[in-house]
Design a protein around this motif. Structure first.
Motif, short mmCIF file in Angstrom:
data_model
loop_
_atom_site.label_atom_id
_atom_site.label_comp_id
_atom_site.label_asym_id
_atom_site.label_seq_id
_atom_site.Cartn_x
_atom_site.Cartn_y
_atom_site.Cartn_z
N THR A 254 -4.62 -23.89 51.94
CA THR A 254 -5.37 -24.32 50.81
C THR A 254 -6.61 -24.29 50.97
OG1 THR A 254 -3.22 -25.48 50.07
CG2 THR A 254 -5.52 -25.78 48.86
N THR B 29 -17.21 -20.24 40.88
CA THR B 29 -16.23 -19.23 40.28
C THR B 29 -16.54 -17.83 41.26
OG1 THR B 29 -16.18 -20.33 38.32
CG2 THR B 29 -15.04 -17.96 38.43
N ALA C 228 -15.32 -18.28 44.25
CA ALA C 228 -13.52 -18.23 44.53
C ALA C 228 -13.35 -16.84 44.34
CB ALA C 228 -13.31 -19.09 43.43
N ILE D 263 -11.05 -14.56 47.06
CA ILE D 263 -9.72 -14.10 46.84
C ILE D 263 -9.87 -12.52 47.04
CG2 ILE D 263 -8.30 -13.58 44.46
CD1 ILE D 263 -9.30 -16.22 43.51
N VAL E 105 -2.08 -14.14 47.13
CA VAL E 105 -3.10 -15.25 46.79
C VAL E 105 -2.86 -15.80 45.36
CG1 VAL E 105 -5.67 -16.15 46.59
CG2 VAL E 105 -5.01 -14.13 48.01
N ALA F 232 -4.09 -18.72 42.61
CA ALA F 232 -5.61 -19.52 42.33
C ALA F 232 -5.33 -20.38 41.15
CB ALA F 232 -6.81 -18.71 41.92
N LYS G 187 -7.77 -23.39 38.50
CA LYS G 187 -9.05 -24.14 38.12
C LYS G 187 -8.71 -25.33 37.72
CE LYS G 187 -13.37 -24.38 35.87
NZ LYS G 187 -14.38 -23.63 34.89
N MET H 292 -10.93 -14.46 38.31
CA MET H 292 -10.10 -14.61 39.76
C MET H 292 -8.83 -13.63 39.61
SD MET H 292 -10.27 -18.57 40.51
CE MET H 292 -9.94 -19.52 39.04
N ALA I 58 -5.98 -12.27 42.70
CA ALA I 58 -5.10 -13.75 42.51
C ALA I 58 -3.88 -13.29 41.65
CB ALA I 58 -5.84 -14.90 42.17
N VAL J 188 -2.75 -16.95 38.33
CA VAL J 188 -3.77 -17.90 38.19
C VAL J 188 -3.52 -18.79 37.05
CG1 VAL J 188 -6.48 -17.97 37.66
CG2 VAL J 188 -5.45 -16.03 38.91
N VAL K 264 -6.36 -20.79 46.42
CA VAL K 264 -7.69 -20.96 46.19
C VAL K 264 -7.85 -21.70 44.87
CG1 VAL K 264 -9.92 -19.70 45.72
CG2 VAL K 264 -8.20 -18.75 47.53
N GLU L 89 -10.60 -23.93 42.46
CA GLU L 89 -11.80 -24.09 41.85
C GLU L 89 -12.20 -25.61 41.25
OE1 GLU L 89 -15.55 -22.81 38.91
OE2 GLU L 89 -13.75 -21.52 39.11
#
Length: 348
Positions: A151, A164, A167, A171, A181, A183, A185, A198, A203, A206, A245, A247
């Motif tokens: 992570t 962003t 990130a 990614i 991957v 992701a 937020k 993303m 990703a 997400v 990932v 943010e």
């Protein structure tokens, strides 16, 4: 007041309310009501201000005109480069303070932006029993992962530091290396731009805090922030991702960000921190704060890396790698960050 599908068919529904189907909207609740953060509201555009478009659930930014009716949700907003805004106590004229469809009362603004777009709330949207609809009613279920993949978290100095973008580039590099991957937020104000970016960089899936049932994370207590983070990560892990990932919005001095990054959950979950800054001095100060908190800093990036001179300053000021777009999007980014062996051990 009863609603029908015909009443709502051509009304623009914002990104922030995308999880709530129009088929669930049966009544319009009016009168002396006290909105809550996350409550859905049918509103009319009165005067255009800073936001002249609304982001729809599919990501399209639709033009707005006075007289348009829109479906938004109430939420607080903390955005130093735009607005400070709060959920009003009544169904009174207020503003649309984020393109993702957040209704609130503007308290302050950055001097470089126009006042927020003015709206007239027509009523809260309710279900077939006349109960207000809230984002929390359509949240993904709470979930906690038993095991955690590698992570990486992106923190920064402030809004527009390049978090962003950092990130997204990370990614891209991880995806180029053949990794699945996921992701998330974790904090911020409901809007889809970061999610779409993303996704575009590779990703899948997400998620963001709106998936967990929150229009905004401003003013939420620390335990709620941890629950949001754990839930989003739990669903990503369930999807079979190999790397997460994350943010974290705003900067280290913002209240909710500070609470989350110093939490037990963050310390236990996050293997590496990338710090985004707009200039070398911000990078130096941020790196010192991250290290004071004993967080696992692995690199600096962000808007400063657009300038070779700023990157050179930062390299002299911080004793960690300063990574630009080319480094982050490289398929060897895990080796650059020092995590290649860690990933092999976790996936063995």
């Amino acid at each position: 007041m009863p609603l029908t599908g015909a009443n709502l068919q051509h009304i623009k529904a914002a990104y922030s309310v995308r999880r709530v189907p129009k088929s669930a909207m049966h009544t319009l609740l009016m009168g002396d009501l006290c909105p809550r953060s996350g409550d859905l509201v049918l509103a009319e555009i009165v005067r255009l201000g800073h936001h002249r478009r609304i982001e729809l659930g599919n990501g399209r930014r639709a033009h707005l005109y006075p007289g348009d009716r829109v479906i938004l949700c109430y939420g607080n907003r903390y955005a130093p480069d735009q607005f400070e805004a709060y959920v009003p106590e009544h169904l009174e004229p207020c503003q649309m303070v984020a393109a993702g469809g957040i209704a609130a009362r503007q308290h302050s603004k950055h001097s470089a932006v126009k006042d927020a777009t003015e709206i007239l709330p027509l009523g809260l949207l309710g279900d077939d029993r006349g109960r207000p609809l809230n984002l929390a009613d359509w949240a993904i279920p709470a979930k906690k992962a038993d095991t955690c993949p590698l992570t990486l978290a992106v923190l920064g100095t402030a809004m527009n530091a390049g978090k962003t973008t950092t990130a997204a580039h990370l990614i891209r590099g991880l995806s180029r290396a053949g990794l699945k991957v996921g992701a998330a937020k974790i904090t911020g104000t409901g809007a889809g731009g970061d999610v779409w970016l993303m996704q575009d960089h590779g990703a899948d899936p997400v998620l963001d805090f709106t998936d967990a049932g929150f229009a905004s994370t401003f003013r939420l207590p620390p335990e709620t922030l941890e629950r949001i983070a754990a839930t989003l990560c739990g669903h990503l892990v369930e999807a079979g991702v190999e790397v997460l990932v994350l943010e974290i919005a705003d900067g280290l001095l913002q209240g909710e960000t500070a609470a989350l990054v110093t939490s037990t959950w963050f310390r236990q979950q996050v293997d590496g921190v990338l710090f985004a800054a707009a200039d070398a001095l911000g990078a130096k100060a941020g790196v010192e704060m991250v290290r004071q908190q004993k967080l696992p800093l692995v690199a600096v990036s962000g808007a400063l890396t657009a300038s070779p001179l700023a990157s050179a300053e930062a390299t002299l000021a911080v004793s960690c790698p300063v990574l630009d777009k080319d480094a982050l999007t490289s398929e060897t980014v895990l080796e650059i960050l020092g995590f290649a062996k860690t990933l092999r051990l976790r996936t063995a």
